[in-house]
Design an enzyme around this catalytic site. Structure first.
Site, short mmCIF file in Angstrom:
data_model
loop_
_atom_site.label_atom_id
_atom_site.label_comp_id
_atom_site.label_asym_id
_atom_site.label_seq_id
_atom_site.Cartn_x
_atom_site.Cartn_y
_atom_site.Cartn_z
N GLU A 1 -14.36 66.79 -74.51
CA GLU A 1 -13.37 67.84 -74.25
C GLU A 1 -12.94 67.81 -72.78
OE1 GLU A 1 -13.46 72.57 -73.40
OE2 GLU A 1 -14.93 71.77 -74.83
N ASP B 1 -9.08 66.90 -71.65
CA ASP B 1 -8.26 67.83 -70.86
C ASP B 1 -7.57 67.09 -69.72
OD1 ASP B 1 -7.54 70.66 -69.91
OD2 ASP B 1 -8.63 69.87 -68.18
N GLU C 1 -8.70 68.41 -77.71
CA GLU C 1 -8.90 67.70 -76.45
C GLU C 1 -9.98 66.63 -76.60
OE1 GLU C 1 -7.56 70.97 -73.08
OE2 GLU C 1 -9.66 70.91 -73.71
#
Length: 233
Positions: free
Chosen positions: A47, A51, A123
């Site tokens: 994640e 991002d 993400e």
């Protein structure tokens, strides 16, 4: 899990070489915490990487599509693209919620439909694609699944929506309708550049962009700048 992976790959439009990356991207911490003997890893590191990849690619696309927009406004536009609500909506379009591995508590509270979990999982999946297929593959994936958002003009402020300004100007002063026409498309299907011709009476301008709407905006900007320069003569 193999059948679920095939479904996700079909929805994404990408086939993983390392299936374990996708599996890790779907592992929520609540699930991993309940499986202490399986040696699983949750998707939080992916994640984090996803991002960063998403912000980089979104910024890259916005700079290409909107060359006239200043840094501050580009930042606002990107924030509108990558916020939790927007990411969750795209995750729902991909039906990611049906495949996220959750702990019992999250299952009971319908965690598969929580914006935060959906956005974070998306993400993580973006990071998995990046690690498996490289930057260009991740770029194409984001370009494809975020296309509707990128093409939306809702990010423009009144001052930056050149088409609306031009429409109001010519209808008020000239009583005519501006005509936009695509005159050229270059590049592969996943990375096209469009050239649009704008005609208002005898005045013709052209604009280029990575989407038809962006090209139209640039053609309208060219016309407004031309009119401003003539007015100052």
């Amino acid at each position: 899990m193999p059948m679920e992976i095939k479904t996700i790959e079909k929805n994404l439009g990408y086939r993983f070489r390392q299936k374990t990356l996708l599996q890790k991207a779907l592992c929520h911490s609540s699930y991993v915490n309940e499986q202490p003997l399986e040696g699983l890893q949750n998707n939080e590191r992916l994640e984090f990487l996803g991002d960063a990849v998403l912000n980089l690619i979104a910024g890259h696309i916005l700079m290409e599509e909107y060359p006239e927009v200043k840094e501050g406004e580009l930042s606002r536009m990107r924030a509108g693209l990558v916020n939790e609500t927007q990411l969750a909506a795209i995750a729902r379009n991909l039906d990611l919620g049906a495949h996220i591995l959750l702990g019992k508590g999250e299952i009971q509270t319908n965690g598969c439909d929580k914006n935060s979990i959906l956005a974070n999982t998306l993400e993580a999946v973006i990071a998995a694609v990046y690690l498996d297929g490289g930057f260009k593959t991740a770029f194409r994936l984001i370009q494809k699944h975020f296309a509707e958002v990128f093409n939306s003009l809702s990010f423009f402020t009144v001052d930056q929506d050149y088409k609306s300004r031009l429409q109001e100007l010519v209808q008020t002063t000239l009583k005519v309708i501006p005509h936009y026409k695509i005159v050229e498309e270059t590049g592969p299907d996943h990375d096209k550049t469009f050239t649009v011709q704008l005609k208002v009476q005898d005045v013709v301008t052209r604009g280029r962009g990575k989407s038809k709407k962006a090209a139209e905006q640039n053609a309208a900007r060219q016309y407004l700048e031309l009119m401003d320069s003539k007015a100052g003569e």
